[in-house]
Design a protein around this motif. Structure first.
Motif, PDB file in Angstrom:
ATOM      1  N   ARG A 280     -15.442  74.217 -74.465  1.00 54.19           N
ATOM      2  CA  ARG A 280     -16.634  72.912 -75.309  1.00 54.19           C
ATOM      3  C   ARG A 280     -17.968  73.321 -74.150  1.00 54.19           C
ATOM      4  NH1 ARG A 280     -14.314  67.436 -75.251  1.00 54.19           N
ATOM      5  NH2 ARG A 280     -14.143  68.206 -73.130  1.00 54.19           N
ATOM      6  N   LEU A 281     -19.063  72.907 -75.065  1.00 52.09           N
ATOM      7  CA  LEU A 281     -20.159  73.331 -74.128  1.00 52.09           C
ATOM      8  C   LEU A 281     -20.684  72.467 -73.636  1.00 52.09           C
ATOM      9  CD1 LEU A 281     -21.943  76.157 -76.064  1.00 52.09           C
ATOM     10  CD2 LEU A 281     -21.124  76.756 -73.914  1.00 52.09           C
ATOM     11  N   ARG A 282     -20.579  71.700 -72.353  1.00 49.23           N
ATOM     12  CA  ARG A 282     -21.191  69.984 -71.560  1.00 49.23           C
ATOM     13  C   ARG A 282     -22.891  70.458 -71.728  1.00 49.23           C
ATOM     14  NH1 ARG A 282     -20.177  68.133 -67.294  1.00 49.23           N
ATOM     15  NH2 ARG A 282     -19.040  69.614 -66.251  1.00 49.23           N
ATOM     16  N   PHE A 283     -23.689  69.754 -72.161  1.00 48.06           N
ATOM     17  CA  PHE A 283     -24.594  69.932 -72.049  1.00 48.06           C
ATOM     18  C   PHE A 283     -25.089  69.174 -70.308  1.00 48.06           C
ATOM     19  CE2 PHE A 283     -28.955  66.971 -70.541  1.00 48.06           C
ATOM     20  CZ  PHE A 283     -29.661  67.461 -71.845  1.00 48.06           C
ATOM     21  N   LEU A 284     -26.135  70.259 -69.874  1.00 44.37           N
ATOM     22  CA  LEU A 284     -26.507  69.944 -68.644  1.00 44.37           C
ATOM     23  C   LEU A 284     -28.564  70.111 -68.171  1.00 44.37           C
ATOM     24  CD1 LEU A 284     -25.952  72.678 -66.405  1.00 44.37           C
ATOM     25  CD2 LEU A 284     -24.122  70.586 -66.497  1.00 44.37           C
ATOM     26  N   LYS A 285     -28.304  68.323 -67.777  1.00 45.79           N
ATOM     27  CA  LYS A 285     -30.270  68.432 -67.684  1.00 45.79           C
ATOM     28  C   LYS A 285     -30.255  68.975 -66.848  1.00 45.79           C
ATOM     29  CE  LYS A 285     -33.075  64.517 -66.969  1.00 45.79           C
ATOM     30  NZ  LYS A 285     -33.237  62.673 -66.839  1.00 45.79           N
ATOM     31  N   TYR A 286     -30.118  69.377 -65.859  1.00 45.84           N
ATOM     32  CA  TYR A 286     -31.015  71.061 -64.917  1.00 45.84           C
ATOM     33  C   TYR A 286     -29.936  71.792 -64.918  1.00 45.84           C
ATOM     34  CZ  TYR A 286     -33.766  66.431 -63.837  1.00 45.84           C
ATOM     35  OH  TYR A 286     -35.071  65.710 -63.716  1.00 45.84           O
ATOM     36  N   THR A 287     -30.391  72.869 -63.894  1.00 43.31           N
ATOM     37  CA  THR A 287     -29.436  74.628 -63.700  1.00 43.31           C
ATOM     38  C   THR A 287     -28.507  74.308 -62.603  1.00 43.31           C
ATOM     39  OG1 THR A 287     -31.238  75.172 -62.677  1.00 43.31           O
ATOM     40  CG2 THR A 287     -30.982  75.245 -65.067  1.00 43.31           C
ATOM     41  N   PRO A 288     -27.842  74.166 -62.598  1.00 44.33           N
ATOM     42  CA  PRO A 288     -27.234  73.906 -60.886  1.00 44.33           C
ATOM     43  C   PRO A 288     -28.095  75.177 -59.803  1.00 44.33           C
ATOM     44  CG  PRO A 288     -25.487  75.155 -62.842  1.00 44.33           C
ATOM     45  CD  PRO A 288     -26.783  74.986 -63.020  1.00 44.33           C
ATOM     46  N   GLU A 289     -27.116  74.648 -58.320  1.00 47.87           N
ATOM     47  CA  GLU A 289     -28.099  75.016 -57.408  1.00 47.87           C
ATOM     48  C   GLU A 289     -27.579  76.670 -57.231  1.00 47.87           C
ATOM     49  OE1 GLU A 289     -30.792  75.319 -54.653  1.00 47.87           O
ATOM     50  OE2 GLU A 289     -30.808  73.582 -56.098  1.00 47.87           O
ATOM     51  N   HIS A 290     -26.516  77.415 -57.681  1.00 44.68           N
ATOM     52  CA  HIS A 290     -26.008  78.129 -56.435  1.00 44.68           C
ATOM     53  C   HIS A 290     -24.900  78.480 -57.666  1.00 44.68           C
ATOM     54  CE1 HIS A 290     -28.123  78.011 -52.664  1.00 44.68           C
ATOM     55  NE2 HIS A 290     -27.973  76.902 -52.901  1.00 44.68           N
ATOM     56  N   MET A 291     -25.787  78.137 -58.887  1.00 40.88           N
ATOM     57  CA  MET A 291     -23.653  79.276 -60.001  1.00 40.88           C
ATOM     58  C   MET A 291     -24.963  79.331 -61.485  1.00 40.88           C
ATOM     59  SD  MET A 291     -21.884  75.904 -60.408  1.00 40.88           S
ATOM     60  CE  MET A 291     -20.778  76.844 -61.964  1.00 40.88           C
ATOM     61  N   HIS A 292     -24.046  80.052 -61.619  1.00 43.45           N
ATOM     62  CA  HIS A 292     -24.159  80.047 -63.776  1.00 43.45           C
ATOM     63  C   HIS A 292     -23.997  79.532 -64.525  1.00 43.45           C
ATOM     64  CE1 HIS A 292     -23.493  84.517 -61.543  1.00 43.45           C
ATOM     65  NE2 HIS A 292     -24.979  84.151 -62.818  1.00 43.45           N
ATOM     66  N   CYS A 293     -24.547  79.014 -65.321  1.00 42.61           N
ATOM     67  CA  CYS A 293     -24.606  78.220 -66.650  1.00 42.61           C
ATOM     68  C   CYS A 293     -25.084  78.876 -67.889  1.00 42.61           C
ATOM     69  CB  CYS A 293     -25.542  77.292 -66.730  1.00 42.61           C
ATOM     70  SG  CYS A 293     -27.313  77.222 -66.139  1.00 42.61           S
ATOM     71  N   ILE A 294     -25.052  78.687 -68.381  1.00 44.26           N
ATOM     72  CA  ILE A 294     -25.055  78.655 -69.753  1.00 44.26           C
ATOM     73  C   ILE A 294     -26.891  78.280 -71.113  1.00 44.26           C
ATOM     74  CG2 ILE A 294     -24.623  78.956 -72.648  1.00 44.26           C
ATOM     75  CD1 ILE A 294     -22.959  80.900 -70.317  1.00 44.26           C
ATOM     76  N   ALA A 295     -27.317  79.182 -71.314  1.00 46.99           N
ATOM     77  CA  ALA A 295     -28.922  78.758 -71.566  1.00 46.99           C
ATOM     78  C   ALA A 295     -28.693  79.080 -72.897  1.00 46.99           C
ATOM     79  CB  ALA A 295     -29.674  79.352 -70.848  1.00 46.99           C
ATOM     80  N   THR A 296     -28.797  77.909 -73.855  1.00 50.22           N
ATOM     81  CA  THR A 296     -29.313  78.127 -75.375  1.00 50.22           C
ATOM     82  C   THR A 296     -30.959  78.649 -76.054  1.00 50.22           C
ATOM     83  OG1 THR A 296     -26.629  77.720 -75.774  1.00 50.22           O
ATOM     84  CG2 THR A 296     -28.986  77.664 -77.597  1.00 50.22           C
ATOM     85  N   PHE A 297     -30.848  79.092 -76.652  1.00 47.74           N
ATOM     86  CA  PHE A 297     -32.531  79.248 -77.159  1.00 47.74           C
ATOM     87  C   PHE A 297     -32.808  79.635 -78.006  1.00 47.74           C
ATOM     88  CE2 PHE A 297     -32.325  82.770 -73.779  1.00 47.74           C
ATOM     89  CZ  PHE A 297     -33.084  83.328 -74.758  1.00 47.74           C
TER      90      PHE A 297
END
Length: 569
Positions: A280-297
Motif C-alpha cells: 500500500r502506498l501511504r501518503f507522505l507530506k514531505y520527503t524523508p531525510e536520508h532514504m528513498h520514497c515513491i514519487a508519482t507525477f
C-alpha cells in the motif's frame, strides 16, 4: 653356473638401461646365449677386422661433437639452435638434436649446407606471410574462427567481449547490405536503408513557433533526437526518488519541480508516498531525510530504469546554492495510481442504552453511513464497537446506531480509522527556454505557495486546531461496583468482596477505647531503644559536619590551584 649367473646379471643390467635411456643398448644374439669362449672369440674377430682410431684427436672430436650434445657449436646466429659456447642450450628437446641430420638430408645437389638453410628459412617466411594474409582477410570479413565457450580466451589472445562480437556482426551486416544494394541508385537506397553514417542531411521541421527563429542563438546548439511511439502519451509515472544530500531543504508534496527526463524538461507537481509491507502506498507530506520514497507525477510515459533529475526553479533557484533537488529512476508506468492517507472520523454519543448507542457528528448523511456499515469503531477508553445502520427517525443527518462490547459513557469520544485516496494533479508544463531571448532566467513556471506569500507579503494562516499543545483531561470518577447481596451469596469465596466497609459513625471503637498498661520490663526495653536511637542521631550529625568541613577545605584548595594556573598562563 658362473656363466649362467653372469648372463642373468647382464640381462638385468640391460633391462635397467632400457628403462633409463634408450640410446645405449646391449644387443643380444637371437640364436640364444653364447658360451664364454665363443663370445670372446667373436669380440676378438670384430676388433681385429677394424682399425682402432685415436678418439682423442681434435679432428675426430669436432666431427662427433654435435652427435651427443644439442645446440650449435659453430656460433652462427642464423641457426635456430642456441649458442652453447655462451652457456645456453640446456634443457632442449630431443627433436632439436636430430635437426642437423635432417638438414643434411635436405641438402640438394649443387648447394652447400648454408645455402640449404637460407632456402628453408625463405620458404618458412613465405608460408607465414601467406597465413597472416589469409587470417587478416577472414577477420576483416567477420568470418574468423569461433571460440569454444563464450568468454574463454584462445591461447595467446584476449577473451572476446560482447562489444567485439556485436561489432563483428555489424560489420558483416554492413558488408551484406553493401553487396545487396550496390546496383541501386542513391535515392532508392536512401528510401530503403536511410541516410548512411557520416552523411550530411537537411531536416525540415513543421509547426515550429516563430519565437524559435527570432530568438535563435548560435551559442546554444540544437540537438535533434527521436522518441518512441509510447513516449508521446501522457500518464502517471512512479519513480524511486531521493532528496539530494547537498540540497538544504526537504521537498513538500505538490510543490512544483522541474524534471529533466530523457530529451524533455517539464514542470510537474509530484506526490510523495512510501510503500508499506502490504503493498500500500501511504501518503507522505514531505520527503524523508536520508532514504528513498515513491514519487508519482503526471508526465510523458518513459521506459522503466530511466534516470531523471529534479531541480527547483524561480526565485528559490536564485537563492539556492545547489539547484538539483533530487535524483530518481523510473519504476512503473500506471495511468491510474492509488495513494492513500489516514483519516480519523470522530463522533459523540447522542443516546446510550446498555450495549447500544446512537452516535452523531461522524457522518453528514445517511448515504455516508451506508458506505461504512460494518466498519469497526472504538472509544477513547478502549471499548470496541461496530457501525450497524443509519437512523432517520430522529431528524438528524448522519445519525447511526452502533453496538459496543460494554456500556459507554456520555463523555466518551467514538472514532473510526479509515483511509482516503489522494489523487495527483494532472499538471504538465514543458520548459520552453529555447523560445525566449533570455535563456538562463527568462522562463518562469508555477510558483510555490511560499513564494506567492513572500511576494504578496501575506502571513501564514493561523489554525488553532493545527497547534501542538498538551492534552489536559479532567480525572474521571467512576461509580463503585455494586454487587447485590443475593448474588454475593451465590458467588464462591474467591470472588466475594472482602474489604470492610467504612464506619459511618465517628464514635471510637472498642479497640480505641481500651487502655494499654505497660509493665516494668517493657518500659525498660522502650527506654533503652530510645537511648540507642538518640546516640545514633548525634553520631550522624557529627559525621555530616566533619564531611562538610573537609569538602569546604578541598574546594578552597582547588580554587587556589586554578587561580595559580590562571596567573601563570
Amino acid at each position: 653356473k658362473n656363466n649362467k649367473s653372469k648372463s642373468e646379471k647382464l640381462q638385468m643390467f640391460d633391462s635397467d638401461d632400457d628403462d633409463d635411456d634408450d640410446f645405449f643398448t646391449v644387443r643380444k644374439p637371437r640364436g640364444g646365449e653364447l658360451d664364454r669362449d665363443e663370445d670372446e672369440s667373436v669380440r676378438a674377430e670384430v676388433f681385429k677386422s677394424r682399425e682402432v682410431r685415436d678418439w682423442g684427436g681434435t679432428d675426430i672430436t669436432e666431427t662427433i661433437r654435435d652427435r651427443f650434445v644439442t645446440g650449435n657449436w659453430s656460433g652462427d646466429e642464423g641457426d635456430e639452435g642456441e649458442n652453447l659456447s655462451d652457456g645456453g642450450g640446456s634443457g632442449s628437446d630431443d627433436s632439436d638434436s636430430d635437426s642437423d641430420s635432417d638438414e643434411d638430408d635436405d641438402v640438394r645437389d649443387g648447394e652447400t649446407v648454408e645455402e640449404a638453410r637460407e632456402r628453408r628459412a625463405a620458404e618458412k617466411a613465405a608460408r607465414k606471410k601467406e597465413f597472416d594474409a589469409e587470417y587478416d582477410a577472414e577477420k576483416a570479413a567477420g568470418l574468423g574462427k569461433k571460440k569454444k565457450g563464450r568468454g574463454k580466451a584462445v591461447r595467446g589472445e584476449a577473451a572476446p567481449t560482447y562489444f567485439d562480437e556485436w561489432k563483428q556482426q555489424q560489420a558483416k551486416q554492413m558488408q551484406l547490405n553493401a553487396e545487396e544494394f550496390a546496383d541501386m541508385s542513391e535515392q532508392d537506397r536512401f528510401m530503403l536503408t536511410g541516410a548512411q553514417p557520416g552523411s550530411y542531411v537537411r531536416i525540415v521541421l513543421s509547426s515550429v513557433p516563430c519565437e524559435f527563429v527570432e530568438n535563435f542563438d548560435l551559442s546554444y546548439p540544437v540537438i535533434a533526437g527521436g522518441l518512441l511511439p509510447t513516449e508521446d502519451t501522457l500518464g502517471f509515472l512512479q519513480v524511486r526518488l531521493k532528496k539530494h544530500r547537498w540540497h538544504k531543504k526537504i521537498l513538500k508534496t505538490n510543490d512544483p519541480l522541474v524534471i529533466s527526463l530523457g530529451w524533455r524538461r517539464f514542470q510537474t507537481m509530484p506526490v510523495y508516498s512510501i510503500e508499506d509491507r502490504n503493498d500500500r502506498l501511504r501518503f507522505l507530506k514531505y520527503t524523508p531525510e536520508h532514504m528513498h520514497c515513491i514519487a508519482t507525477f503526471y508526465g510523458p510515459l518513459t521506459t522503466p530504469n530511466t534516470g531523471l533529475l529534479a531541480y527547483v526553479s524561480g526565485t528559490v533557484a536564485q537563492q539556492a546554492s545547489f539547484r538539483i533537488a533530487a535524483t530518481a529512476v523510473v519504476l512503473d508506468l500506471n495511468k491510474s495510481t492509488k495513494i492513500v492517507k489516514k483519516l480519523k472520523l470522530v463522533g459523540t454519543p447522542e443516546k446510550i442504552h446498555k450495549n447500544t448507542a446512537f452516535i452523531k457528528g461522524m457522518f453528514s448523511s445517511a448515504l455516508e453511513v451506508a458506505k461504512f456499515e460494518g466498519a469497526s469503531i472504538r472509544t477513547v477508553s478502549g471499548i470496541r464497537g461496530q457501525i450497524k445502520k443509519a437512523v432517520t427517525t430522529h431528524g438528524q443527518d448522519g445519525l447511526f446506531r452502533a453496538t459496543f462490547e460494554d456500556k459507554i459513557l456520555r463523555s466518551d469520544l467514538v472514532f473510526c480509522r479509515t483511509w482516503t485516496n489522494v489523487k495527483p494533479v494532472k499538471y504538465y508544463n514543458p520548459v520552453t527556454t529555447m523560445l525566449l531571448k533570455d535563456k538562463t532566467s527568462g522562463w518562469k513556471g508555477m510558483r510555490t505557495v511560499a513564494e506567492i506569500r513572500r511576494a504578496n507579503r501575506d502571513t501564514v494562516p493561523y489554525n488553532a486546531d493545527s497547534e501542538y499543545r498538551d492534552i489536559k483531561r479532567r480525572p474521571r470518577r467512576f461509580n463503585p461496583l455494586h454487587v447485590p447481596e443475593k448474588l454475593q451469596a451465590e458467588l464462591p469465596f474467591r470472588s466475594k468482596p472482602k474489604l470492610m466497609k467504612k464506619r459511618a459513625s465517628k464514635k471510637p471503637t472498642y479497640q480505641q477505647k481500651r487502655a494499654v498498661v505497660v509493665d516494668k520490663e517493657d518500659k525498660k526495653r522502650y527506654a533503652l531503644m530510645q537511648q540507642i536511637f538518640t546516640v545514633r542521631r548525634e553520631s550522624d550529625k557529627l559525621r555530616a559536619a566533619a564531611n562538610e568541613r573537609r569538602r569546604l577545605a578541598y574546594e578552597k584548595k582547588k580554587a587556589a590551584e586554578h587561580a595559580k594556573h590562571a596567573v601563570t598562563r
